[in-house]
Every structure is written in C-alpha cells, then in structure tokens.
Design a protein around this motif. Structure first.
Motif, PDB file in Angstrom:
ATOM      1  N   TRP A  67     -10.230   1.659   6.944  1.00 33.00           N
ATOM      2  CA  TRP A  67      -9.209   1.759   5.914  1.00 33.00           C
ATOM      3  C   TRP A  67      -7.821   1.437   6.460  1.00 33.00           C
ATOM      4  CZ3 TRP A  67      -5.840   5.668   7.203  1.00 33.00           C
ATOM      5  CH2 TRP A  67      -6.332   6.670   8.032  1.00 33.00           C
ATOM      6  N   PHE A  68      -7.536   1.878   7.684  1.00 39.37           N
ATOM      7  CA  PHE A  68      -6.242   1.607   8.297  1.00 39.37           C
ATOM      8  C   PHE A  68      -6.122   0.126   8.664  1.00 39.37           C
ATOM      9  CE2 PHE A  68      -3.487   1.311  12.077  1.00 39.37           C
ATOM     10  CZ  PHE A  68      -2.301   1.760  11.512  1.00 39.37           C
ATOM     11  N   ALA A  69      -7.145  -0.402   9.309  1.00 35.77           N
ATOM     12  CA  ALA A  69      -7.128  -1.810   9.729  1.00 35.77           C
ATOM     13  C   ALA A  69      -7.008  -2.735   8.521  1.00 35.77           C
ATOM     14  CB  ALA A  69      -8.371  -2.130  10.546  1.00 35.77           C
ATOM     15  N   SER A  70      -7.705  -2.405   7.432  1.00 35.95           N
ATOM     16  CA  SER A  70      -7.659  -3.226   6.230  1.00 35.95           C
ATOM     17  C   SER A  70      -6.249  -3.286   5.650  1.00 35.95           C
ATOM     18  CB  SER A  70      -8.643  -2.679   5.192  1.00 35.95           C
ATOM     19  OG  SER A  70      -8.583  -3.431   4.016  1.00 35.95           O
ATOM     20  N   VAL A  71      -5.587  -2.144   5.559  1.00 36.01           N
ATOM     21  CA  VAL A  71      -4.225  -2.118   5.028  1.00 36.01           C
ATOM     22  C   VAL A  71      -3.279  -2.873   5.961  1.00 36.01           C
ATOM     23  CG1 VAL A  71      -2.239  -0.638   4.487  1.00 36.01           C
ATOM     24  CG2 VAL A  71      -4.532  -0.037   3.651  1.00 36.01           C
ATOM     25  N   MET A  72      -3.397  -2.678   7.262  1.00 34.84           N
ATOM     26  CA  MET A  72      -2.509  -3.387   8.186  1.00 34.84           C
ATOM     27  C   MET A  72      -2.727  -4.902   8.109  1.00 34.84           C
ATOM     28  SD  MET A  72      -0.557  -1.029   9.280  1.00 34.84           S
ATOM     29  CE  MET A  72       0.367  -1.698  10.661  1.00 34.84           C
ATOM     30  N   ARG A  73      -3.984  -5.346   7.955  1.00 35.89           N
ATOM     31  CA  ARG A  73      -4.251  -6.783   7.767  1.00 35.89           C
ATOM     32  C   ARG A  73      -3.592  -7.282   6.492  1.00 35.89           C
ATOM     33  NH1 ARG A  73      -9.357  -5.445   9.784  1.00 35.89           N
ATOM     34  NH2 ARG A  73     -10.169  -5.220   7.669  1.00 35.89           N
ATOM     35  N   TYR A  74      -3.679  -6.481   5.436  1.00 38.92           N
ATOM     36  CA  TYR A  74      -3.068  -6.864   4.164  1.00 38.92           C
ATOM     37  C   TYR A  74      -1.549  -6.962   4.290  1.00 38.92           C
ATOM     38  CZ  TYR A  74      -2.152  -7.126  -0.815  1.00 38.92           C
ATOM     39  OH  TYR A  74      -1.735  -7.537  -2.056  1.00 38.92           O
ATOM     40  N   LEU A  75      -0.936  -6.059   5.042  1.00 36.76           N
ATOM     41  CA  LEU A  75       0.511  -6.130   5.243  1.00 36.76           C
ATOM     42  C   LEU A  75       0.894  -7.418   5.962  1.00 36.76           C
ATOM     43  CD1 LEU A  75       1.378  -2.446   6.244  1.00 36.76           C
ATOM     44  CD2 LEU A  75       1.721  -3.563   4.030  1.00 36.76           C
ATOM     45  N   ILE A  76       0.047  -7.871   6.857  1.00 33.41           N
ATOM     46  CA  ILE A  76       0.304  -9.120   7.580  1.00 33.41           C
ATOM     47  C   ILE A  76       0.101 -10.329   6.672  1.00 33.41           C
ATOM     48  CG2 ILE A  76      -0.557 -10.619   9.441  1.00 33.41           C
ATOM     49  CD1 ILE A  76      -1.193  -7.929  10.950  1.00 33.41           C
ATOM     50  N   ASP A  77      -0.958 -10.315   5.847  1.00 35.52           N
ATOM     51  CA  ASP A  77      -1.262 -11.453   4.972  1.00 35.52           C
ATOM     52  C   ASP A  77      -1.779 -10.955   3.623  1.00 35.52           C
ATOM     53  OD1 ASP A  77      -1.934 -13.792   3.708  1.00 35.52           O
ATOM     54  OD2 ASP A  77      -3.111 -14.592   5.374  1.00 35.52           O
ATOM     55  N   SER A  78      -0.871 -10.796   2.671  1.00 34.40           N
ATOM     56  CA  SER A  78      -1.212 -10.256   1.356  1.00 34.40           C
ATOM     57  C   SER A  78      -1.877 -11.281   0.446  1.00 34.40           C
ATOM     58  CB  SER A  78       0.043  -9.689   0.679  1.00 34.40           C
ATOM     59  OG  SER A  78       1.027 -10.700   0.575  1.00 34.40           O
TER      60      SER A  78
END
Length: 176
Positions: A67-78
């Motif tokens: 869940w954390f990694a997914s959100v951080m990836r999304y912050l990098i590339d939405s």
C-alpha cells in the motif's frame, strides 16, 4: 460513506520523502485512508492522530509494504493507475466529489463549477470547494487539479506551493 474511525481500529502508517516534502501514508483494513504531505514526520503523525482519535496507530516501518509503495509510485507518476484500495471517509456528498475528482486525468484540470456540473448539481461549486478542502488523500484524490473558473490557483489544504508543485510535476509528465 464511512465514519471517521471506529474505536480501537488499527491503522498502519509509513512516511517517506518526495518532491512534496515528507509524506505520510496510512492504511486501514479497508485500504489507504490518508495521504498527508507536510514538513515533518512528527507533524504528520500528530495530524493522523487528530483524524483518527480512537484508532490504534502503528508505524509499519516497511517501505516495501504494498500500500505504501503503490502510493509512492503514484506520487512519482500519476498517469499510471493506483493499484491499491482506498478507504474514503466522508459524507455521501464528499465521497461523490472525491470520486468525480478521480476522473480528471493527470495533467488536466477542471473548475469547481465544472465538477459541480459533472455531478448534476451546477449550483454546488462552493460545496465542491468544501469537499476538496476536506480531502484526506492528497494527490491520490486529485483536488489539486481543481482551479478557479478563471484558471488561477485557489486555496489548497496543503498550501498553494504544494498545489503548484503537483500541477507542475504532472504537467512535466504529460510532456514526456
């Protein structure tokens, strides 16, 4: 619509750093329930405790948690879809607004009036602004993509500087 938090509900959290500064991501048994940018981890944990006063907050201390990694990836590339469930907690109206905001593509924007019209409530632009201000999931529920009708930036719960940073970051992604 969901209550703010059940007594003794367990919420795990993890913090990391990105172009927005420090970011805290919190997850309930249902899904991600908060994405909070700020200046310090202590400030963000205090904000999480204010949001969920009856919850048991547990530091996950695992940057690889899905869940954390997914959100951080999304912050990098939405532009990529978010691959984690969300636990949206608000009134029925707020949840409708937040779902409508999620339909605005990365790199695009809409006005408060546009969102109200999309919802079939053309006179509700002020209420839409209020729902944006109550959004607990920064960037993931993209209230930063909502602008004044003249295209200018308006208030942002996490500061105009962050709103501009997210919009600039997303615009840079769309130019690639």
């Amino acid at each position: 619509m969901k209550a703010k938090g059940a007594k003794n509900e367990t919420i795990s959290w993890q913090a990391g750093h990105c172009y927005l500064g420090e970011v805290l991501v919190a997850c309930s048994h249902t899904g991600v329930c908060a994405v909070l940018p700020g200046e310090s981890r202590d400030e963000l944990v205090a904000e999480l405790a204010r949001r969920f006063p009856d919850a048991i907050l547990i530091h996950a201390n695992d940057s690889r948690a899905d869940w954390f990694a997914s959100v951080m990836r999304y912050l990098i590339d939405s532009r990529r879809p978010l691959s984690v469930a969300l636990d949206l907690r608000g009134t029925e109206f707020q949840c409708r607004v937040w779902q409508t905001l999620r339909d605005i593509p990365s790199g695009s924007s809409a006005s408060y009036g546009d969102i109200a019209r999309r919802m079939g409530m053309p006179a509700a632009s002020r209420a839409v602004a209020g729902a944006c201000a109550a959004n607990p999931l920064a960037v993931v529920v993209p209230c930063h993509r909502v602008l004044r009708s003249d295209g200018s930036l308006s208030g942002y719960r996490w500061g105009i500087r962050r709103k501009q940073a997210v919009l600039s970051h997303e615009q840079g992604l769309s130019e690639r």
